[in-house]
Design a protein around this motif. Structure first.
Motif, short mmCIF file in Angstrom:
data_model
loop_
_atom_site.label_atom_id
_atom_site.label_comp_id
_atom_site.label_asym_id
_atom_site.label_seq_id
_atom_site.Cartn_x
_atom_site.Cartn_y
_atom_site.Cartn_z
N VAL A 47 13.80 -57.75 -69.33
CA VAL A 47 14.63 -57.96 -68.18
C VAL A 47 13.74 -57.24 -67.15
O VAL A 47 13.14 -56.09 -67.44
CB VAL A 47 15.96 -57.18 -68.56
CG1 VAL A 47 16.76 -57.06 -67.14
CG2 VAL A 47 16.74 -57.74 -69.51
N SER A 48 13.92 -57.63 -65.94
CA SER A 48 13.05 -57.20 -64.80
C SER A 48 14.28 -56.82 -63.79
O SER A 48 15.22 -57.67 -63.46
CB SER A 48 12.14 -58.11 -64.21
OG SER A 48 11.76 -57.55 -63.02
N PRO A 49 14.35 -55.50 -63.22
CA PRO A 49 15.14 -55.13 -62.23
C PRO A 49 14.71 -56.08 -60.79
O PRO A 49 15.82 -56.21 -60.19
CB PRO A 49 14.88 -53.78 -61.90
CG PRO A 49 13.31 -53.44 -62.43
CD PRO A 49 13.17 -54.51 -63.41
N GLU A 50 13.83 -56.81 -60.76
CA GLU A 50 13.58 -57.71 -59.58
C GLU A 50 14.11 -58.98 -59.67
O GLU A 50 14.03 -59.88 -58.69
CB GLU A 50 12.15 -57.69 -59.02
CG GLU A 50 11.55 -56.32 -58.83
CD GLU A 50 10.80 -55.72 -59.96
OE1 GLU A 50 10.65 -55.97 -61.19
OE2 GLU A 50 10.51 -54.52 -59.89
N ASP A 51 14.67 -59.40 -60.86
CA ASP A 51 15.33 -60.61 -60.97
C ASP A 51 16.05 -61.17 -60.22
O ASP A 51 15.69 -62.24 -59.71
CB ASP A 51 15.79 -60.77 -62.44
CG ASP A 51 14.80 -60.87 -63.64
OD1 ASP A 51 13.70 -60.87 -63.38
OD2 ASP A 51 15.24 -60.94 -64.76
N PRO A 52 17.04 -60.54 -59.67
CA PRO A 52 17.90 -61.14 -58.62
C PRO A 52 17.04 -61.33 -57.28
O PRO A 52 17.14 -62.43 -56.57
CB PRO A 52 18.78 -60.11 -58.32
CG PRO A 52 18.85 -59.35 -59.41
CD PRO A 52 17.47 -59.41 -60.09
N VAL A 53 16.02 -60.59 -56.97
CA VAL A 53 15.38 -60.78 -55.70
C VAL A 53 14.43 -61.97 -55.81
O VAL A 53 14.05 -62.88 -55.20
CB VAL A 53 14.63 -59.44 -55.36
CG1 VAL A 53 13.80 -59.70 -54.09
CG2 VAL A 53 15.44 -58.30 -55.01
N LEU A 54 13.60 -62.11 -57.12
CA LEU A 54 12.82 -63.09 -57.46
C LEU A 54 13.77 -64.31 -57.44
O LEU A 54 13.07 -65.49 -56.98
CB LEU A 54 11.94 -62.89 -58.57
CG LEU A 54 11.07 -61.57 -58.69
CD1 LEU A 54 10.91 -61.26 -60.17
CD2 LEU A 54 9.95 -61.95 -57.57
N LEU A 55 14.77 -64.30 -58.06
CA LEU A 55 15.46 -65.58 -58.26
C LEU A 55 15.65 -66.13 -56.69
O LEU A 55 15.54 -67.33 -56.45
CB LEU A 55 16.71 -65.24 -58.67
CG LEU A 55 17.73 -66.45 -59.06
CD1 LEU A 55 17.07 -67.69 -59.93
CD2 LEU A 55 19.03 -66.11 -59.78
N LEU A 112 7.53 -57.33 -52.43
CA LEU A 112 6.94 -58.17 -53.48
C LEU A 112 6.24 -59.19 -52.80
O LEU A 112 6.31 -59.68 -51.43
CB LEU A 112 8.13 -59.18 -53.89
CG LEU A 112 9.24 -58.42 -54.77
CD1 LEU A 112 10.51 -59.44 -55.13
CD2 LEU A 112 8.55 -57.86 -56.06
N ASN A 113 5.23 -59.60 -53.51
CA ASN A 113 4.03 -60.60 -52.83
C ASN A 113 4.10 -61.96 -53.39
O ASN A 113 4.78 -62.30 -54.27
CB ASN A 113 2.53 -59.98 -52.79
CG ASN A 113 2.43 -59.68 -54.12
OD1 ASN A 113 2.84 -60.33 -55.07
ND2 ASN A 113 1.53 -58.65 -54.16
N HIS A 114 3.25 -63.03 -52.96
CA HIS A 114 3.06 -64.14 -53.71
C HIS A 114 3.05 -64.14 -55.12
O HIS A 114 3.60 -65.10 -55.81
CB HIS A 114 2.20 -65.06 -52.90
CG HIS A 114 1.86 -66.30 -53.23
ND1 HIS A 114 1.08 -66.93 -54.47
CD2 HIS A 114 2.26 -67.36 -52.84
CE1 HIS A 114 1.36 -68.05 -54.79
NE2 HIS A 114 2.02 -68.42 -53.76
N ALA A 115 2.13 -63.19 -55.63
CA ALA A 115 2.02 -63.19 -57.19
C ALA A 115 3.38 -62.89 -57.82
O ALA A 115 3.35 -63.32 -58.95
CB ALA A 115 0.89 -62.21 -57.50
N ASP A 116 4.12 -61.91 -57.24
CA ASP A 116 5.28 -61.40 -57.84
C ASP A 116 6.23 -62.72 -58.10
O ASP A 116 6.82 -62.80 -58.99
CB ASP A 116 5.99 -60.53 -56.89
CG ASP A 116 5.37 -59.30 -57.11
OD1 ASP A 116 4.78 -58.65 -57.82
OD2 ASP A 116 5.02 -58.53 -55.83
#
Length: 117
Positions: free
Chosen positions: A26-34, A65-69
């Motif tokens: 689980v990643s805390p950035e999941d909602p943002v990445l989604l 976050l950047n393109h790679a993220d």
């Protein structure tokens, strides 16, 4: 005495093998990445929808976050499942999926990651 290290190694291997499928990264950035990945997917699959570059850059900078993220790093199991679900909805009813994404990320939304054009 040679049997004991073998038994320990076998037990450890069995534990790792059986525990792995139950562990979920689980990643805390999941909602943002989604959000970013959904907007990108809409820009590629929905007619007349494009990424709003200015708002997307501000969103990425705000979230650090950047393109790679967004596109190159491994995704958590939950994030990948959410994206697979969206992909399935796009395949079964693209118009409804695109409409929902437009509402979520279009000009009237808080993020405004998409634009027409």
């Amino acid at each position: 005495m040679l049997l004991r290290p073998f038994v320990v190694a076998a037990a450890w291997a069995a534990f790792c093998f059986t525990a792995q499928p139950h562990r979920e990264q689980v990643s805390p950035e999941d909602p943002v990445l989604l959000s970013g990945i959904q907007a990108d997917l809409a820009s590629r699959r929905c007619d007349g929808v494009r990424i709003d570059a200015e708002h997307f850059r501000a969103f990425a900078a705000r979230t650090q976050l950047n393109h790679a993220d967004f596109f190159q790093k491994p995704r958590s199991v939950r994030l990948q499942a959410a994206l697979d679900d969206l992909d399935g909805r796009m395949r079964s009813d693209r118009q409804a999926a695109c409409a929902a994404i437009w509402v979520a990320y279009g000009p009237g939304s808080p993020l405004q990651l998409l634009r027409r054009g």
